[in-house]
Structures are given as structure tokens and as C-alpha cells.
Scaffold this active site. Structure first.
Site, PDB file in Angstrom:
ATOM      1  N   GLU A  17      -1.432 -13.950   9.837  1.00  0.00           N
ATOM      2  CA  GLU A  17      -1.838 -12.540   9.779  1.00  0.00           C
ATOM      3  C   GLU A  17      -3.286 -12.444  10.232  1.00  0.00           C
ATOM      4  OE1 GLU A  17      -0.541 -10.112   6.430  1.00  0.00           O
ATOM      5  OE2 GLU A  17      -2.640  -9.493   6.168  1.00  0.00           O
ATOM      6  N   TYR A  49      -2.951  -2.987   9.404  1.00  0.00           N
ATOM      7  CA  TYR A  49      -3.205  -1.578   9.713  1.00  0.00           C
ATOM      8  C   TYR A  49      -4.309  -1.145   8.776  1.00  0.00           C
ATOM      9  CZ  TYR A  49      -1.367   3.036  11.147  1.00  0.00           C
ATOM     10  OH  TYR A  49      -1.172   4.274  11.698  1.00  0.00           O
TER      11      TYR A  49
HETATM   12  C1  LIG Z   1       2.192  -8.772   3.043  1.00  0.00           C
HETATM   13  C2  LIG Z   1       1.335  -7.549   2.815  1.00  0.00           C
HETATM   14  C3  LIG Z   1       0.727  -6.931   3.901  1.00  0.00           C
HETATM   15  C4  LIG Z   1      -0.066  -5.780   3.716  1.00  0.00           C
HETATM   16  N1  LIG Z   1      -0.651  -5.194   4.805  1.00  0.00           N
HETATM   17  C5  LIG Z   1      -1.398  -4.075   4.651  1.00  0.00           C
HETATM   18  C6  LIG Z   1      -1.991  -3.419   5.778  1.00  0.00           C
HETATM   19  O1  LIG Z   1      -1.854  -3.868   6.912  1.00  0.00           O
HETATM   20  N2  LIG Z   1      -2.716  -2.290   5.567  1.00  0.00           N
HETATM   21  C7  LIG Z   1      -2.879  -1.768   4.316  1.00  0.00           C
HETATM   22  O2  LIG Z   1      -3.548  -0.721   4.187  1.00  0.00           O
HETATM   23  N3  LIG Z   1      -2.324  -2.350   3.217  1.00  0.00           N
HETATM   24  C8  LIG Z   1      -1.589  -3.492   3.353  1.00  0.00           C
HETATM   25  N4  LIG Z   1      -1.011  -4.090   2.254  1.00  0.00           N
HETATM   26  C9  LIG Z   1      -1.271  -3.533   0.913  1.00  0.00           C
HETATM   27  C10 LIG Z   1      -0.263  -2.423   0.537  1.00  0.00           C
HETATM   28  O3  LIG Z   1      -0.414  -1.324   1.411  1.00  0.00           O
HETATM   29  C11 LIG Z   1      -0.551  -1.997  -0.906  1.00  0.00           C
HETATM   30  O4  LIG Z   1      -0.248  -3.029  -1.791  1.00  0.00           O
HETATM   31  C12 LIG Z   1       0.069  -0.694  -1.355  1.00  0.00           C
HETATM   32  O5  LIG Z   1      -0.543  -0.288  -2.586  1.00  0.00           O
HETATM   33  C13 LIG Z   1       1.553  -0.739  -1.616  1.00  0.00           C
HETATM   34  O6  LIG Z   1       2.287  -0.758  -0.468  1.00  0.00           O
HETATM   35  P1  LIG Z   1       3.888  -1.062  -0.558  1.00  0.00           P
HETATM   36  O7  LIG Z   1       4.424  -0.841   0.787  1.00  0.00           O
HETATM   37  O8  LIG Z   1       4.126  -2.353  -1.192  1.00  0.00           O
HETATM   38  O9  LIG Z   1       4.307   0.134  -1.548  1.00  0.00           O
HETATM   39  P2  LIG Z   1       5.659   0.542  -2.261  1.00  0.00           P
HETATM   40  O10 LIG Z   1       6.748  -0.409  -1.993  1.00  0.00           O
HETATM   41  O11 LIG Z   1       5.891   1.973  -1.914  1.00  0.00           O
HETATM   42  O12 LIG Z   1       5.263   0.414  -3.800  1.00  0.00           O
HETATM   43  C14 LIG Z   1       4.071   0.979  -4.300  1.00  0.00           C
HETATM   44  C15 LIG Z   1       4.200   1.210  -5.796  1.00  0.00           C
HETATM   45  O13 LIG Z   1       5.100   2.288  -6.031  1.00  0.00           O
HETATM   46  C16 LIG Z   1       6.192   1.876  -6.847  1.00  0.00           C
HETATM   47  N5  LIG Z   1       7.373   2.556  -6.328  1.00  0.00           N
HETATM   48  C17 LIG Z   1       8.039   2.280  -5.174  1.00  0.00           C
HETATM   49  N6  LIG Z   1       9.041   3.173  -5.004  1.00  0.00           N
HETATM   50  C18 LIG Z   1       9.012   4.025  -6.052  1.00  0.00           C
HETATM   51  C19 LIG Z   1       9.775   5.165  -6.458  1.00  0.00           C
HETATM   52  N7  LIG Z   1      10.799   5.599  -5.726  1.00  0.00           N
HETATM   53  N8  LIG Z   1       9.425   5.805  -7.624  1.00  0.00           N
HETATM   54  C20 LIG Z   1       8.379   5.371  -8.382  1.00  0.00           C
HETATM   55  N9  LIG Z   1       7.637   4.290  -8.050  1.00  0.00           N
HETATM   56  C21 LIG Z   1       7.932   3.629  -6.901  1.00  0.00           C
HETATM   57  C22 LIG Z   1       6.249   0.357  -6.710  1.00  0.00           C
HETATM   58  O14 LIG Z   1       6.818  -0.246  -7.864  1.00  0.00           O
HETATM   59  C23 LIG Z   1       4.771   0.030  -6.565  1.00  0.00           C
HETATM   60  O15 LIG Z   1       4.142   0.004  -7.827  1.00  0.00           O
HETATM   61  C24 LIG Z   1      -0.232  -5.247   2.402  1.00  0.00           C
HETATM   62  C25 LIG Z   1       0.384  -5.888   1.313  1.00  0.00           C
HETATM   63  C26 LIG Z   1       1.157  -7.023   1.510  1.00  0.00           C
HETATM   64  C27 LIG Z   1       1.790  -7.691   0.318  1.00  0.00           C
END
Ligand SMILES: Cc1cc2nc3c(=O)[nH]c(=O)nc-3n(C[C@H](O)[C@H](O)[C@H](O)COP(=O)(O)OP(=O)(O)OC[C@H]3O[C@@H](n4cnc5c(N)ncnc54)[C@H](O)[C@@H]3O)c2cc1C
Length: 289
Positions: A17, A49
């Protein structure tokens, strides 16, 4: 190539990454190191991103150059926080235009200066909604990865609920998962069992973050990850000697990777922090050079 195909055909997939440099820093600084990263034979490189879409143009540009100039398979990260449907569709179109077939679809974090940010005001509230949108709007165009949190996402109050949400995300159309950083491999192997119990059957790739300096303590505190006591002792031991800490971090990450691969992980995603020398040294310790 879609990475889903790679995971079907290859026993263990190695990925790096990288992140776009700040806007004021020329992209060439990063590109100078790309031939060196390529020489380490990653199966693909992912490009982050910027929070809130701050580096969106650069993410697409870097992913495009990785793929179209350097011949390295690329995955673009994409967060939906603060984006309209039209903005997301524009990014998807640019990626398609640049022949990028792999997206790590994420919700993203709230802007740093807005801790009470209201996610419900955006077009997509959670990553599963973004994933469902990509699947619907661009059927078959992209392989989609998503993030998994071995110790639960920091916003989540209950681990079992976080895992149910992860399953929703996978059901929305995820091809593989990449985990947040962690330092104790038992967390990863336990997580595999629990994920299987709730029917998550896509590859779950461990994300390994090397310890480059003592800032890791802040990073882990912010993201809700634990640091094993032996690592805290290691960081404290070398706190006045950054180079020794870097070397110890490299040794730890290399051994962590070796153990993950020996334990049957479908690959490793290495958070390189754009550091070529350290990445090379880690792969040497892991026996991947
Ligand atoms: C491998 C990796 C790469 C990353 N790359 C980036 C990047 O490039 N840029 C950046 O800005 N950030 C990045 N992040 C960080 C990420 O954006 C954050 O951790 C963010 O807070 C959560 O994103 P997510 O897609 O996991 O969220 P989600 O999967 O949407 O989850 C977020 C929270 O909401 C909860 N949740 C999910 N769905 C629901 C629902 N329907 N109802 C209620 N609660 C729900 C989940 O339990 C969790 O607590 C990365 C993280 C990882 C692990």
C-alpha cells in the site's frame, strides 16, 4: 486484471500500500521509488484515498501510472464520506477510463476538525452502501475489496455487531477483505475462525504495518488497535535511538509476515508508508527476497 482472479489462481498474494504525497509535493518523488517497489515483485499495489477525498485526483493518477506506465496491477482506495452519488460516479468513470479494475471501497473517517460529523447527511452512510452502489451502477466492471477490523472498528460498541456489519458488507458484493493493522497474529487466525462461523468465505488478507517510529502508539490509539506488551517495551527501549527502533520494527514485521504466510494466510498486504528501503529489508527478513 481483477484481483479476485488472482486470489483464485495464486496461493499467496503479496501487495503493497502506498499513499499519494501531499499536494505541494511533486508526484515524481513517489514515482522515483516505483521501479524499486516493482523489483520486489508485488502482485499489486494499492493507493490510498486522502481523508474526505482530498487526494482523489492523485489516487486515480497514481493508480493509472502504476498500471499503464509501470505494468503493476493497481487497486484504488475510494471513500464515500462527504461525496455525492455524482462525485462517486465520476471517480468510477475515471478509474474505468484508466483501466483500473480494483477498488478498496470504504466509508472513510470523519474530517479531523469535525469529531461530531453526521454521516447520515451523505449519499452513502456506510461502506456496504457504496459497495452495493458500485455493484449496481458498474456491474462486472470492478473487483471490490473492503476493510476488516480484527479488534472491531473503533466506532463499534460491540465486536459481534461489528462482525455482523462486516458480513453485510461482504454480502453487498465484496471479493476480498484486507485487515486493519495488528501486531499479534493470534488475532488474525482467531478472526478467520469467527468470520467463517458467520459465513464470510472470501479471502481475508492480513494488513501488516511495520513500526517505523514511536508515532505508532498514537496511530494505534486512534484506530483502536492493541499493542502487545513486548512491543511497547521494544518501542520504549529504543525511544532515544530511532534507527535501532526502525531496525527492530523491520525484524518484527518480517517475522510477523513469515508466520502469517506459514499459517496459511492468502497473502499479505504491507503498509509500506512509501518507504522502499524498509520494505525491502522486511521482505528479506520474511524470506520473500
Ligand atoms: C485496509 C484499509 C485501508 C484503508 N484505506 C483508507 C483510505 O485510503 N482512505 C481513508 O480515508 N481511510 C482508509 N481507511 C480507514 C477507513 O476509512 C476507516 O476505518 C473508516 O472509519 C471506516 O471505513 P469502513 O469502510 O471500514 O467503514 P464501514 O464498513 O462502513 O464501518 C464503519 C463503522 O460503521 C459500522 N457499521 C457498518 N454498517 C453499519 C450499519 N448498517 N448500521 C450501523 N453501523 C454500521 C461498522 O461496524 C463500523 O463501526 C482504511 C482502512 C483499512 C482497514
Amino acid at each position: 486484471m481483477k484481483l479476485s482472479q488472482l486470489f483464485r489462481n495464486k496461493k499467496q498474494v503479496l501487495s503493497f500500500e502506498i499513499f499519494p504525497p501531499k499536494p505541494e509535493v511533486p508526484l515524481e518523488n513517489l514515482f522515483d521509488s516505483i521501479p524499486g517497489f516493482k523489483a520486489l515483485s508485488p502482485d499489486y499495489i494499492s493507493v490510498t484515498y486522502g481523508a474526505g477525498g482530498s487526494s482523489r485526483g492523485r489516487t486515480v493518477e497514481i493508480a493509472s501510472r502504476l498500471k499503464n506506465t509501470y505494468g503493476i496491477e493497481a487497486m484504488a482506495h475510494l471513500t464515500c464520506v462527504g461525496h455525492s452519488v455524482e462525485q462517486i460516479d465520476q471517480v468510477l468513470e475515471s478509474l474505468k477510463h484508466e483501466n483500473i479494475e480494483n477498488i478498496l471501497a470504504l466509508r472513510g473517517d470523519p474530517p479531523i476538525d469535525q469529531p461530531d460529523f453526521d454521516f447520515s447527511k451523505g449519499a452513502f452512510r456506510y461502506a456496504n452502501e457504496l459497495i452495493a452502489h458500485i455493484r449496481k451502477a458498474k456491474e462486472g466492471d470492478f473487483c471490490i475489496a473492503a476493510a476488516a477490523y480484527l479488534e472491531g472498528h473503533v466506532d463499534s460498541k460491540r465486536l459481534d455487531e461489528d462482525r455482523r456489519r462486516l458480513k453485510d458488507k461482504v454480502d453487498a458484493g465484496v471479493d476480498f477483505l484486507v485487515t486493519q493493522l495488528f501486531f499479534d497474529n493470534r488475532l488474525y487466525f482467531d478472526f478467520l475462525d469467527r468470520a467463517a462461523q458467520i459465513g464470510i468465505d472470501c479471502p481475508i488478507v492480513p494488513g501488516v504495518m511495520p513500526i517505523f517510529n514511536a508515532r505508532i502508539k498514537t496511530m494505534t490509539a486512534r484506530s483502536g488497535c492493541s499493542i502487545p506488551a513486548k512491543l511497547v517495551l521494544m518501542i520504549d527501549k529504543y525511544q532515544d535511538n530511532p534507527e535501532d527502533l526502525r531496525k527492530a520494527g523491520i525484524e518484527y514485521a518480517g517475522k510477523q509476515i513469515r508466520e502469517l504466510l506459514d499459517g496459511g494466510a492468502p497473502g499479505v498486504h504491507l503498509y509500506t508508508m512509501n518507504r522502499l528501503k524498509s520494505t525491502t529489508e522486511i521482505l528479506e527478513v520474511a524470506g520473500l527476497r
